[in-house]
Motif scaffolding. Structure first.
Motif, PDB file in Angstrom:
ATOM      1  N   TRP A 360       0.809  -1.162   0.029  1.00 13.51           N
ATOM      2  CA  TRP A 360       0.010  -0.141   0.026  1.00 13.51           C
ATOM      3  C   TRP A 360       1.014   1.264  -0.140  1.00 13.51           C
ATOM      4  CZ3 TRP A 360      -0.820  -4.625   2.267  1.00 13.51           C
ATOM      5  CH2 TRP A 360      -1.969  -5.286   2.163  1.00 13.51           C
ATOM      6  N   SER A 367      -4.206   3.355   0.024  1.00 16.23           N
ATOM      7  CA  SER A 367      -3.891   3.093   1.279  1.00 16.23           C
ATOM      8  C   SER A 367      -4.461   2.158   2.140  1.00 16.23           C
ATOM      9  CB  SER A 367      -4.007   4.505   2.221  1.00 16.23           C
ATOM     10  OG  SER A 367      -5.365   4.912   2.367  1.00 16.23           O
ATOM     11  N   ARG A 368      -3.924   1.917   3.264  1.00 15.44           N
ATOM     12  CA  ARG A 368      -4.674   1.002   4.162  1.00 15.44           C
ATOM     13  C   ARG A 368      -5.806   1.542   4.856  1.00 15.44           C
ATOM     14  NH1 ARG A 368      -2.649  -4.498   5.543  1.00 15.44           N
ATOM     15  NH2 ARG A 368      -0.361  -4.604   5.588  1.00 15.44           N
ATOM     16  N   GLU A 402       1.825   3.462   4.848  1.00 15.38           N
ATOM     17  CA  GLU A 402       0.610   2.468   4.373  1.00 15.38           C
ATOM     18  C   GLU A 402      -0.415   3.557   4.593  1.00 15.38           C
ATOM     19  OE1 GLU A 402       2.201  -1.764   4.812  1.00 15.38           O
ATOM     20  OE2 GLU A 402       1.013  -1.014   6.387  1.00 15.38           O
TER      21      GLU A 402
END
Length: 570
Positions: A360, A367-368, A402
């Protein structure tokens, strides 16, 4: 707890109103009205922290790994790595260091006139620490340099002196760090981001290890032994203080070290841990998600983009039986894209980008969300089931967040000096001092970093080394190289070990273009060597002169007595 950068933001404004912070030959910094109360010294010392290392080392500077044999920029060959650098007209490191030293000398000089030293011990200790820091930078780059212990101006006759021998400069640095250690409060008693007494001891271990090995491997065994003894004792002082520990929360498991480097005070990992959970950073450069971000596009820089990792480094990672790939039966070879990654040190998969993993980035869409790794989160990954078909096939992920944030708005702290270094300084200093190291000493130092995220890996021991025909020195150096990748140590280590002449001229290579790689990536665009490795850069050179940088011509013109470093044209 207040962090240092908050004090700098407000303290600098007050100080600027009292005196000009720009360093001119004869400026107002020597104004006696500035030095009337403890707060004057504290505000003045705040400026020192602007000199701390930053994430510039991820890109390029004197210590950057891009100037070593382990990392390179895809866009341009590094002249310091390939040995084509020349004598510069000017050098900001040289002039900047002496500018900083003058500021330190100003505080030290005025502290001597202050009636109650106990009120200003912390800023005075910081002045000694940062003077030592800047002199060490000069020694690492140029060798012999002029010692100045007073705030003289640039037109002072003493600036036309010959350079002092590096040994005298190192002794001066060591004395400054000992003074700093005595004056500074404990790290646990100072505000976040300030240097404490243990920080001075930790840095002393770095300085003495560097110079001790520099001297040892240049046939000055006696001097080397004495310095290595200083390094070992300073490191042990920090260890015995029991005020620091490796970051290894159980909630993060094998990924603990990865998340330490991208730890922020916002949600940035699945365990919900923030910076307060990290007791490893002894000295750090502090950043904040809203008050002061890194200003560097870190995630985009490192994540499968601008940086290539050398095959040499990838091959250094041990297998899970604690043995190198050259002797371990656990090593699975190179025939598949994933095979060389099997059964290896867990730091390999969390420092570099392992094929088949998901990655990510900081982009909102990539993104996470909750770090669960569920199907919805995997769908957002920037790289799904990652298999590179560009570059040299090896990429880092260290320093890549991330979580969603704007480019340049990452806010993790920079580890100027962390506890892992103290542990490895101790192991190396003991071994090089004594020619041997006990299993007990290995267990209180190197084995802690080795097994931080490798709980089942056997400890490094004398029996393991003997049974497998290994070299204890090589294993200690391996651990250091693996642990500090992309933190600005490698080129300095090669110089002090005097192995740069062997390591640096080697071709910079990538993956072995064999087996599955050849089937899935038919035309990588680089030639291969006899082992099938992609050759990314060849023709690098290293000469004896490259162990030191040349002094800039502007300084030689100002002071002909400096003399140029060996091998560089005057």
């Amino acid at each position: 707890m207040k962090t240092l950068f908050k004090h700098i933001a407000f303290g600098a404004l007050a100080l600027m109103s009292a005196s000009c912070l720009e360093l001119n030959p004869k400026d107002q910094l020597a104004d006696p009205d500035l030095w009337q109360k403890p707060g004057d010294f504290e505000s003045f010392a705040n400026k020192f922290y602007d000199w701390m290392p930053t994430f510039d080392q991820v890109y390029d500077n004197l210590h950057a790994d891009k100037r070593s044999d382990l990392l390179m920029d895809k866009n341009a060959k590094n002249v310091f790595a390939n040995g084509t650098n020349t004598v510069p007209e000017g050098d900001g490191d040289y002039t900047g260091a002496y500018s900083h030293i003058r500021r330190c000398n100003l505080l030290i000089q005025n502290a001597a006139k202050y009636p109650t030293e106990s009120e200003i011990r912390q800023p005075l200790g910081e002045a000694y620490f940062f003077r030592a820091w800047n002199y060490f930078e000069l020694v690492q780059k140029f060798g012999d340099v002029i010692i100045v212990d007073e705030p003289i101006d640039v037109d002072d006759p003493r600036m036309n002196a010959k350079r002092d021998d590096r040994g005298d400069v190192i002794d001066f640095i060591i004395e400054d760090l000992r003074k700093a250690s005595e004056l500074l409060k404990s790290t646990t008693e100072v505000e976040e981001g300030r240097v404490g007494s243990e920080g001075a001891q930790a840095f002393l271990s770095r300085v003495a290890l560097f110079e001790g090995t520099w001297q040892k491997f240049r046939n000055n065994e006696s001097r080397g032994h004495d310095l290595l003894d200083i390094a070992a004792k300073a490191a042990l002082n920090v260890i015995d203080s029991r005020k620091f520990e490796l970051f290894a929360p159980a909630a993060l498991g094998d990924s603990a070290q990865k998340y330490m480097f991208i730890l922020e005070d916002v949600t940035c990992n699945g365990a919900g841990l923030q910076k307060s959970a990290n007791k490893e950073y002894i000295i750090k450069r502090c950043y904040h998600a809203t008050l002061k971000t890194t200003g560097k596009n870190l995630t985009t820089e490192v994540l499968a983009n601008a940086q290539y990792v050398a095959a040499k480094f990838v091959d250094m990672y041990l297998c899970q039986d604690g043995l190198p790939i050259t002797v371990s039966p656990l090593f699975k070879g190179y025939e598949t894209i994933k095979s060389e990654w099997m059964n290896r040190d867990n730091r390999m998969r969390y420092t570099l980008m392992r094929p088949g993993d998901n990655f990510w980035s900081n982009a909102e869409k990539n993104s996470r969300t909750d770090w669960s790794g569920n199907a919805a989160e995997v769908a957002r990954a920037k790289y799904k089931n990652f298999v590179p078909n560009w570059g040299n096939g090896y990429f880092p992920q260290k320093w890549a967040t991330e979580r969603a944030c704007n480019d340049r708005d990452e806010s993790y702290d920079y580890p100027v000096l962390r506890y892992a270094e103290v542990l490895l300084n101790y192991a190396e200093a003991v071994y090089e001092r004594d020619g041997q190291i006990s299993d007990q000493d290995l267990n209180i130092s190197l084995n802690l970093t080795r097994r931080r995220v490798n709980k089942s890996m056997p400890a490094l021991s004398n029996a393991l080394v003997a049974a497998n025909g290994l070299s204890m020195r090589e294993e200690i150096r391996r651990e250091r190289t693996i642990e500090f990748f992309q933190e600005g140590f490698r080129i300095d280590d090669l110089k002090r070990w005097k192995t740069a002449e062997v390591e640096m001229p080697m071709d910079f290579c990538g993956i072995k273009h064999v087996g599955e790689w050849r089937n899935r990536w038919a035309n990588p665009g680089f030639p291969t060597n006899t082992d099938g490795r992609l050759i990314i850069e060849t023709g690098r050179v290293w000469q004896e002169k490259h162990y030191l940088h040349p002094l800039p011509t502007s300084q030689l013109q100002l002071n002909p007595n400096l003399g140029q470093n060996p091998g560089w044209a005057q």
